[in-house]
Design a protein around this motif. Structure first.
Motif, PDB file in Angstrom:
ATOM      1  N   ALA A 187       0.821  -1.218   0.000  1.00 27.86           N
ATOM      2  CA  ALA A 187       0.000   0.000   0.000  1.00 27.86           C
ATOM      3  C   ALA A 187       0.852   1.264   0.000  1.00 27.86           C
ATOM      4  O   ALA A 187       0.605   2.201  -0.775  1.00 27.86           O
ATOM      5  CB  ALA A 187      -0.950   0.000   1.196  1.00 27.86           C
ATOM      6  N   THR A 188       1.872   1.302   0.852  1.00 29.87           N
ATOM      7  CA  THR A 188       2.735   2.489   0.937  1.00 29.87           C
ATOM      8  C   THR A 188       3.460   2.732  -0.378  1.00 29.87           C
ATOM      9  O   THR A 188       3.576   3.876  -0.833  1.00 29.87           O
ATOM     10  CB  THR A 188       3.755   2.328   2.081  1.00 29.87           C
ATOM     11  N   HIS A 189       3.925   1.667  -1.004  1.00 30.89           N
ATOM     12  CA  HIS A 189       4.640   1.813  -2.277  1.00 30.89           C
ATOM     13  C   HIS A 189       3.685   2.241  -3.387  1.00 30.89           C
ATOM     14  O   HIS A 189       4.042   3.080  -4.223  1.00 30.89           O
ATOM     15  CB  HIS A 189       5.328   0.489  -2.636  1.00 30.89           C
ATOM     16  N   MET A 190       2.483   1.691  -3.411  1.00 34.21           N
ATOM     17  CA  MET A 190       1.489   2.081  -4.412  1.00 34.21           C
ATOM     18  C   MET A 190       1.116   3.547  -4.269  1.00 34.21           C
ATOM     19  O   MET A 190       0.878   4.250  -5.268  1.00 34.21           O
ATOM     20  CB  MET A 190       0.236   1.207  -4.274  1.00 34.21           C
ATOM     21  N   ALA A 191       1.074   4.033  -3.032  1.00 36.04           N
ATOM     22  CA  ALA A 191       0.666   5.417  -2.783  1.00 36.04           C
ATOM     23  C   ALA A 191       1.652   6.423  -3.357  1.00 36.04           C
ATOM     24  O   ALA A 191       1.281   7.588  -3.598  1.00 36.04           O
ATOM     25  CB  ALA A 191       0.502   5.640  -1.278  1.00 36.04           C
ATOM     26  N   ARG A 192       2.877   6.010  -3.575  1.00 37.96           N
ATOM     27  CA  ARG A 192       3.876   6.926  -4.131  1.00 37.96           C
ATOM     28  C   ARG A 192       3.565   7.318  -5.574  1.00 37.96           C
ATOM     29  O   ARG A 192       4.145   8.276  -6.101  1.00 37.96           O
ATOM     30  CB  ARG A 192       5.268   6.297  -4.050  1.00 37.96           C
ATOM     31  N   ALA A 193       2.655   6.593  -6.199  1.00 39.94           N
ATOM     32  CA  ALA A 193       2.275   6.908  -7.581  1.00 39.94           C
ATOM     33  C   ALA A 193       1.189   7.982  -7.657  1.00 39.94           C
ATOM     34  O   ALA A 193       0.861   8.461  -8.749  1.00 39.94           O
ATOM     35  CB  ALA A 193       1.782   5.639  -8.284  1.00 39.94           C
ATOM     36  N   ILE A 194       0.620   8.368  -6.516  1.00 40.06           N
ATOM     37  CA  ILE A 194      -0.452   9.380  -6.524  1.00 40.06           C
ATOM     38  C   ILE A 194       0.123  10.720  -6.965  1.00 40.06           C
ATOM     39  O   ILE A 194       1.164  11.166  -6.484  1.00 40.06           O
ATOM     40  CB  ILE A 194      -1.086   9.528  -5.126  1.00 40.06           C
ATOM     41  N   ARG A 195      -0.607  11.383  -7.887  1.00 38.94           N
ATOM     42  CA  ARG A 195      -0.184  12.683  -8.397  1.00 38.94           C
ATOM     43  C   ARG A 195      -1.108  13.780  -7.884  1.00 38.94           C
ATOM     44  O   ARG A 195      -2.190  13.508  -7.376  1.00 38.94           O
ATOM     45  CB  ARG A 195      -0.181  12.663  -9.927  1.00 38.94           C
ATOM     46  N   LYS A 196      -0.697  15.032  -8.082  1.00 36.70           N
ATOM     47  CA  LYS A 196      -1.498  16.168  -7.621  1.00 36.70           C
ATOM     48  C   LYS A 196      -2.818  16.284  -8.378  1.00 36.70           C
ATOM     49  O   LYS A 196      -3.746  16.935  -7.905  1.00 36.70           O
ATOM     50  CB  LYS A 196      -0.702  17.467  -7.752  1.00 36.70           C
ATOM     51  N   SER A 197      -2.908  15.671  -9.532  1.00 40.42           N
ATOM     52  CA  SER A 197      -4.154  15.688 -10.300  1.00 40.42           C
ATOM     53  C   SER A 197      -5.112  14.590  -9.841  1.00 40.42           C
ATOM     54  O   SER A 197      -6.233  14.486 -10.336  1.00 40.42           O
ATOM     55  CB  SER A 197      -3.861  15.514 -11.792  1.00 40.42           C
ATOM     56  N   ASP A 198      -4.670  13.766  -8.897  1.00 40.45           N
ATOM     57  CA  ASP A 198      -5.496  12.688  -8.340  1.00 40.45           C
ATOM     58  C   ASP A 198      -6.073  13.125  -6.991  1.00 40.45           C
ATOM     59  O   ASP A 198      -5.827  14.242  -6.521  1.00 40.45           O
ATOM     60  CB  ASP A 198      -4.656  11.422  -8.157  1.00 40.45           C
ATOM     61  N   ASN A 214       0.273   7.211   8.033  1.00 41.36           N
ATOM     62  CA  ASN A 214       1.541   7.566   7.393  1.00 41.36           C
ATOM     63  C   ASN A 214       1.353   7.920   5.923  1.00 41.36           C
ATOM     64  O   ASN A 214       1.961   8.881   5.421  1.00 41.36           O
ATOM     65  CB  ASN A 214       2.539   6.415   7.526  1.00 41.36           C
ATOM     66  N   ILE A 215       0.524   7.164   5.222  1.00 40.98           N
ATOM     67  CA  ILE A 215       0.278   7.436   3.801  1.00 40.98           C
ATOM     68  C   ILE A 215      -0.412   8.790   3.635  1.00 40.98           C
ATOM     69  O   ILE A 215      -0.070   9.588   2.749  1.00 40.98           O
ATOM     70  CB  ILE A 215      -0.565   6.318   3.167  1.00 40.98           C
ATOM     71  N   VAL A 216      -1.392   9.069   4.488  1.00 45.71           N
ATOM     72  CA  VAL A 216      -2.118  10.343   4.412  1.00 45.71           C
ATOM     73  C   VAL A 216      -1.170  11.513   4.665  1.00 45.71           C
ATOM     74  O   VAL A 216      -1.195  12.519   3.931  1.00 45.71           O
ATOM     75  CB  VAL A 216      -3.280  10.357   5.427  1.00 45.71           C
ATOM     76  N   GLU A 217      -0.322  11.406   5.679  1.00 45.54           N
ATOM     77  CA  GLU A 217       0.610  12.485   5.992  1.00 45.54           C
ATOM     78  C   GLU A 217       1.600  12.703   4.856  1.00 45.54           C
ATOM     79  O   GLU A 217       1.919  13.849   4.493  1.00 45.54           O
ATOM     80  CB  GLU A 217       1.347  12.190   7.294  1.00 45.54           C
ATOM     81  N   ASP A 218       2.087  11.610   4.262  1.00 42.19           N
ATOM     82  CA  ASP A 218       3.034  11.730   3.145  1.00 42.19           C
ATOM     83  C   ASP A 218       2.361  12.369   1.930  1.00 42.19           C
ATOM     84  O   ASP A 218       2.944  13.243   1.283  1.00 42.19           O
ATOM     85  CB  ASP A 218       3.578  10.352   2.778  1.00 42.19           C
ATOM     86  N   ALA A 219       1.130  11.946   1.638  1.00 42.03           N
ATOM     87  CA  ALA A 219       0.407  12.500   0.491  1.00 42.03           C
ATOM     88  C   ALA A 219       0.144  13.989   0.686  1.00 42.03           C
ATOM     89  O   ALA A 219       0.299  14.789  -0.256  1.00 42.03           O
ATOM     90  CB  ALA A 219      -0.903  11.745   0.296  1.00 42.03           C
ATOM     91  N   ALA A 220      -0.249  14.380   1.883  1.00 44.68           N
ATOM     92  CA  ALA A 220      -0.497  15.796   2.165  1.00 44.68           C
ATOM     93  C   ALA A 220       0.776  16.613   1.987  1.00 44.68           C
ATOM     94  O   ALA A 220       0.743  17.726   1.454  1.00 44.68           O
ATOM     95  CB  ALA A 220      -1.041  15.961   3.581  1.00 44.68           C
TER      96      ALA A 220
END
Length: 291
Positions: A187-198, A214-220
Protein backbone atom coordinates in the motif's frame (compact mmCIF):
# COMPACT_ATOMS: atom_id res chain seq x y z
CA UNK A 1 -0.16 21.07 28.76
CA UNK A 2 0.78 24.01 30.98
CA UNK A 3 -1.70 26.30 32.66
CA UNK A 4 -2.22 29.56 30.82
CA UNK A 5 -4.17 32.70 31.65
CA UNK A 6 -6.86 34.10 29.39
CA UNK A 7 -9.35 31.25 29.17
CA UNK A 8 -11.38 30.99 25.93
CA UNK A 9 -14.48 33.19 26.13
CA UNK A 10 -16.84 31.27 23.86
CA UNK A 11 -17.36 27.74 22.53
CA UNK A 12 -15.80 28.40 19.12
CA UNK A 13 -12.65 29.87 20.66
CA UNK A 14 -12.43 26.94 23.08
CA UNK A 15 -12.55 24.41 20.24
CA UNK A 16 -9.85 26.32 18.34
CA UNK A 17 -7.61 26.32 21.42
CA UNK A 18 -8.17 22.59 21.96
CA UNK A 19 -7.19 21.87 18.36
CA UNK A 20 -4.11 24.10 18.57
CA UNK A 21 -2.84 22.47 21.77
CA UNK A 22 -3.95 18.91 21.13
CA UNK A 23 -0.57 17.55 19.99
CA UNK A 24 1.07 18.90 23.18
CA UNK A 25 -1.46 17.30 25.53
CA UNK A 26 -0.95 14.18 27.61
CA UNK A 27 -2.79 11.02 26.58
CA UNK A 28 -5.50 11.54 29.21
CA UNK A 29 -6.00 15.17 28.19
CA UNK A 30 -6.24 14.12 24.54
CA UNK A 31 -8.96 11.65 25.52
CA UNK A 32 -10.82 14.45 27.30
CA UNK A 33 -10.41 16.74 24.29
CA UNK A 34 -11.90 14.12 21.95
CA UNK A 35 -14.84 13.57 24.29
CA UNK A 36 -15.56 17.31 24.59
CA UNK A 37 -15.48 17.88 20.84
CA UNK A 38 -17.59 14.81 20.02
CA UNK A 39 -20.24 15.23 22.74
CA UNK A 40 -20.82 18.96 23.26
CA UNK A 41 -24.52 18.65 24.14
CA UNK A 42 -23.93 15.95 26.74
CA UNK A 43 -21.11 18.01 28.27
CA UNK A 44 -23.58 20.87 28.66
CA UNK A 45 -26.18 18.95 30.68
CA UNK A 46 -24.35 16.22 32.58
CA UNK A 47 -22.35 16.38 35.81
CA UNK A 48 -18.60 16.07 35.67
CA UNK A 49 -18.84 12.74 37.53
CA UNK A 50 -21.28 11.36 34.95
CA UNK A 51 -19.08 12.61 32.09
CA UNK A 52 -16.04 11.02 33.70
CA UNK A 53 -17.82 7.70 34.07
CA UNK A 54 -18.96 7.68 30.44
CA UNK A 55 -15.62 8.76 28.99
CA UNK A 56 -13.50 6.49 31.16
CA UNK A 57 -11.48 9.43 32.50
CA UNK A 58 -11.66 10.40 36.18
CA UNK A 59 -13.72 13.51 36.92
CA UNK A 60 -10.74 15.18 38.62
CA UNK A 61 -8.87 15.05 35.29
CA UNK A 62 -11.67 17.05 33.66
CA UNK A 63 -11.29 19.66 36.40
CA UNK A 64 -7.52 19.86 35.86
CA UNK A 65 -8.06 20.04 32.10
CA UNK A 66 -10.33 23.06 32.55
CA UNK A 67 -7.82 24.71 34.88
CA UNK A 68 -5.03 24.13 32.35
CA UNK A 69 -7.08 26.16 29.88
CA UNK A 70 -7.34 29.04 32.35
CA UNK A 71 -10.68 28.30 34.04
CA UNK A 72 -11.16 28.10 37.79
CA UNK A 73 -12.92 24.78 37.44
CA UNK A 74 -14.91 22.53 35.13
CA UNK A 75 -18.19 24.40 35.66
CA UNK A 76 -16.70 27.53 34.07
CA UNK A 77 -15.74 25.53 30.99
CA UNK A 78 -19.14 23.81 30.99
CA UNK A 79 -20.89 27.21 30.80
CA UNK A 80 -19.62 27.64 27.24
CA UNK A 81 -21.23 24.35 26.24
CA UNK A 82 -24.49 25.35 27.94
CA UNK A 83 -24.64 28.64 26.01
CA UNK A 84 -24.08 26.75 22.75
CA UNK A 85 -26.84 24.26 23.55
CA UNK A 86 -29.63 26.83 23.14
CA UNK A 87 -29.14 26.81 19.36
CA UNK A 88 -27.82 23.27 18.86
CA UNK A 89 -29.54 20.14 17.54
CA UNK A 90 -30.16 17.30 20.03
CA UNK A 91 -27.05 15.35 21.00
CA UNK A 92 -26.44 11.65 20.46
CA UNK A 93 -27.55 10.55 23.93
CA UNK A 94 -30.72 12.66 23.69
CA UNK A 95 -31.56 11.00 20.37
CA UNK A 96 -30.96 7.57 21.91
CA UNK A 97 -33.39 8.31 24.73
CA UNK A 98 -36.03 9.65 22.34
CA UNK A 99 -35.73 6.59 20.10
CA UNK A 100 -35.86 4.22 23.06
CA UNK A 101 -39.05 5.92 24.15
CA UNK A 102 -40.51 5.76 20.63
CA UNK A 103 -39.47 2.19 19.83
CA UNK A 104 -39.61 0.73 23.30
CA UNK A 105 -36.65 0.08 25.56
CA UNK A 106 -34.49 -2.98 25.25
CA UNK A 107 -35.95 -5.54 27.65
CA UNK A 108 -33.68 -8.52 27.20
CA UNK A 109 -30.37 -9.82 25.90
CA UNK A 110 -31.87 -12.08 23.25
CA UNK A 111 -30.87 -11.95 19.60
CA UNK A 112 -33.77 -9.58 18.92
CA UNK A 113 -32.65 -7.41 21.82
CA UNK A 114 -29.17 -6.96 20.34
CA UNK A 115 -30.71 -6.09 16.98
CA UNK A 116 -32.95 -3.50 18.64
CA UNK A 117 -30.00 -1.90 20.43
CA UNK A 118 -27.88 -1.64 17.29
CA UNK A 119 -30.73 -0.24 15.18
CA UNK A 120 -31.52 2.45 17.76
CA UNK A 121 -27.89 3.54 17.92
CA UNK A 122 -27.56 3.53 14.13
CA UNK A 123 -30.66 5.69 13.68
CA UNK A 124 -29.32 8.16 16.25
CA UNK A 125 -25.93 8.24 14.53
CA UNK A 126 -27.50 8.82 11.10
CA UNK A 127 -29.67 11.65 12.44
CA UNK A 128 -26.65 13.24 14.05
CA UNK A 129 -24.72 13.07 10.78
CA UNK A 130 -27.64 14.62 8.91
CA UNK A 131 -27.53 17.72 11.11
CA UNK A 132 -23.75 17.94 11.60
CA UNK A 133 -22.33 17.45 8.08
CA UNK A 134 -22.14 20.87 6.34
CA UNK A 135 -23.59 20.99 2.83
CA UNK A 136 -20.60 22.99 1.58
CA UNK A 137 -18.23 20.21 2.64
CA UNK A 138 -20.24 17.67 0.67
CA UNK A 139 -20.12 19.90 -2.41
CA UNK A 140 -16.38 20.53 -2.00
CA UNK A 141 -15.61 16.82 -1.69
CA UNK A 142 -17.70 15.85 -4.71
CA UNK A 143 -16.02 18.57 -6.78
CA UNK A 144 -12.60 17.13 -5.89
CA UNK A 145 -13.73 13.62 -6.79
CA UNK A 146 -15.18 14.82 -10.11
CA UNK A 147 -11.96 16.61 -11.14
CA UNK A 148 -9.61 13.81 -10.09
CA UNK A 149 -7.83 11.83 -12.78
CA UNK A 150 -7.65 8.84 -10.42
CA UNK A 151 -9.24 8.35 -7.00
CA UNK A 152 -7.01 6.36 -4.66
CA UNK A 153 -8.89 4.59 -1.86
CA UNK A 154 -7.35 3.88 1.52
CA UNK A 155 -8.86 2.12 4.51
CA UNK A 156 -7.77 -0.80 6.68
CA UNK A 157 -9.13 -2.95 9.50
CA UNK A 158 -12.80 -2.07 10.18
CA UNK A 159 -12.63 0.83 7.68
CA UNK A 160 -11.94 -1.57 4.80
CA UNK A 161 -15.65 -2.22 3.95
CA UNK A 162 -16.20 1.51 3.36
CA UNK A 163 -13.47 1.79 0.72
CA UNK A 164 -14.51 -1.53 -0.83
CA UNK A 165 -17.98 -0.07 -1.34
CA UNK A 166 -16.44 3.07 -2.84
CA UNK A 167 -14.32 1.00 -5.24
CA UNK A 168 -17.36 -0.90 -6.44
CA UNK A 169 -19.52 2.19 -7.04
CA UNK A 170 -16.75 4.30 -8.60
CA UNK A 171 -15.84 1.44 -10.95
CA UNK A 172 -19.47 1.08 -12.04
CA UNK A 173 -19.60 4.84 -12.67
CA UNK A 174 -16.58 4.53 -14.96
CA UNK A 175 -14.42 6.65 -12.65
CA UNK A 176 -10.81 5.49 -12.48
CA UNK A 177 -9.93 4.35 -8.97
CA UNK A 178 -7.20 2.37 -7.24
CA UNK A 179 -7.58 0.54 -3.94
CA UNK A 180 -4.43 0.80 -1.85
CA UNK A 181 -4.64 -2.81 -0.77
CA UNK A 182 -2.47 -3.62 2.28
CA UNK A 183 -1.99 -7.17 0.97
CA UNK A 184 1.67 -7.96 0.42
CA UNK A 185 2.75 -4.79 2.22
CA UNK A 186 2.46 -2.76 -0.99
CA UNK A 187 0.00 0.00 0.00
CA UNK A 188 2.74 2.49 0.94
CA UNK A 189 4.64 1.81 -2.28
CA UNK A 190 1.49 2.08 -4.41
CA UNK A 191 0.67 5.42 -2.78
CA UNK A 192 3.88 6.93 -4.13
CA UNK A 193 2.27 6.91 -7.58
CA UNK A 194 -0.45 9.38 -6.52
CA UNK A 195 -0.18 12.68 -8.40
CA UNK A 196 -1.50 16.17 -7.62
CA UNK A 197 -4.15 15.69 -10.30
CA UNK A 198 -5.50 12.69 -8.34
CA UNK A 199 -7.37 12.47 -5.03
CA UNK A 200 -6.72 10.28 -2.02
CA UNK A 201 -9.92 9.17 -0.27
CA UNK A 202 -8.96 7.88 3.19
CA UNK A 203 -11.13 6.31 5.89
CA UNK A 204 -9.87 5.61 9.39
CA UNK A 205 -11.35 5.40 12.87
CA UNK A 206 -9.89 4.92 16.31
CA UNK A 207 -7.77 2.95 16.72
CA UNK A 208 -6.11 4.31 13.58
CA UNK A 209 -4.09 2.03 11.33
CA UNK A 210 -0.49 3.29 11.31
CA UNK A 211 0.02 2.71 7.60
CA UNK A 212 -3.10 4.71 6.76
CA UNK A 213 -1.96 7.65 8.89
CA UNK A 214 1.54 7.57 7.39
CA UNK A 215 0.28 7.44 3.80
CA UNK A 216 -2.12 10.34 4.41
CA UNK A 217 0.61 12.49 5.99
CA UNK A 218 3.03 11.73 3.14
CA UNK A 219 0.41 12.50 0.49
CA UNK A 220 -0.50 15.80 2.17
CA UNK A 221 3.18 16.73 2.25
CA UNK A 222 3.31 16.23 -1.52
CA UNK A 223 0.27 18.45 -2.09
CA UNK A 224 -2.18 15.65 -2.90
CA UNK A 225 -5.86 16.58 -2.33
CA UNK A 226 -7.34 14.37 0.41
CA UNK A 227 -10.94 13.57 1.27
CA UNK A 228 -11.18 11.83 4.63
CA UNK A 229 -13.83 10.18 6.77
CA UNK A 230 -12.81 9.78 10.40
CA UNK A 231 -14.30 9.86 13.88
CA UNK A 232 -13.07 13.24 15.11
CA UNK A 233 -11.72 16.62 14.07
CA UNK A 234 -8.80 15.65 16.32
CA UNK A 235 -8.02 12.39 14.49
CA UNK A 236 -4.55 11.94 12.90
CA UNK A 237 -6.17 12.48 9.47
CA UNK A 238 -7.67 15.87 10.35
CA UNK A 239 -4.68 18.14 9.72
CA UNK A 240 -3.85 16.51 6.39
CA UNK A 241 -7.34 16.40 4.89
CA UNK A 242 -8.50 18.91 2.29
CA UNK A 243 -12.04 17.93 3.28
CA UNK A 244 -12.69 16.09 6.53
CA UNK A 245 -15.97 14.41 7.47
CA UNK A 246 -16.02 13.75 11.20
CA UNK A 247 -18.49 10.97 12.05
CA UNK A 248 -18.23 10.57 15.85
CA UNK A 249 -18.20 7.12 17.42
CA UNK A 250 -19.66 7.37 20.89
CA UNK A 251 -18.36 4.05 22.16
CA UNK A 252 -15.32 1.94 21.35
CA UNK A 253 -16.74 -1.57 21.43
CA UNK A 254 -16.82 -4.47 19.02
CA UNK A 255 -20.41 -3.62 18.13
CA UNK A 256 -19.53 -0.23 16.63
CA UNK A 257 -21.50 0.11 13.42
CA UNK A 258 -20.42 1.37 10.00
CA UNK A 259 -23.94 2.47 9.07
CA UNK A 260 -23.18 6.20 9.20
CA UNK A 261 -19.85 6.22 7.30
CA UNK A 262 -21.27 3.77 4.75
CA UNK A 263 -24.24 6.07 4.20
CA UNK A 264 -21.96 9.09 3.86
CA UNK A 265 -19.71 7.32 1.36
CA UNK A 266 -22.69 6.24 -0.72
CA UNK A 267 -24.17 9.76 -0.62
CA UNK A 268 -20.92 11.18 -1.98
CA UNK A 269 -20.91 8.71 -4.87
CA UNK A 270 -24.57 9.39 -5.72
CA UNK A 271 -23.80 13.12 -5.78
CA UNK A 272 -20.78 12.38 -7.98
CA UNK A 273 -22.98 10.33 -10.33
CA UNK A 274 -25.32 13.32 -10.63
CA UNK A 275 -22.43 15.50 -11.75
CA UNK A 276 -20.92 12.96 -14.13
CA UNK A 277 -24.30 12.23 -15.73
CA UNK A 278 -25.51 15.84 -15.58
CA UNK A 279 -28.63 14.47 -13.93
CA UNK A 280 -29.40 15.86 -10.48
CA UNK A 281 -32.94 14.46 -10.49
CA UNK A 282 -32.32 10.74 -10.80
CA UNK A 283 -28.63 9.81 -11.09
CA UNK A 284 -28.13 6.14 -11.88
CA UNK A 285 -25.37 3.91 -10.57
CA UNK A 286 -25.10 0.83 -12.81
CA UNK A 287 -24.88 -2.58 -11.23
CA UNK A 288 -23.14 -5.79 -12.24
CA UNK A 289 -25.60 -8.06 -14.04
CA UNK A 290 -25.30 -11.65 -15.13
CA UNK A 291 -24.42 -12.24 -18.77
Amino acid sequence: MKEKSGAPRDYEELIRVIHDRYDEMSKSYQKIAVYLTQNPNDVAVRSVNSIGETSGVHASSFVRFAQALGYEGFKDLQTLFQKRLSTAAPGFEARIKALESELGGRRDCSEAGFLHDLVVRDIASLKEMLTDIPAEKLAEAVKLLEKADVIYLLGQLRSAPVVELLRYILTMLGKRCVLLDPGGGLATHMARAIRKSDVLFAVSFRFYANEVVNIVEDAAGRGIPIVAISDSTLSPLAKSASVLFAVPEHEYTFSRSLAAPMCLAQALTVALAARLQNNAVSPRIPTVTAE
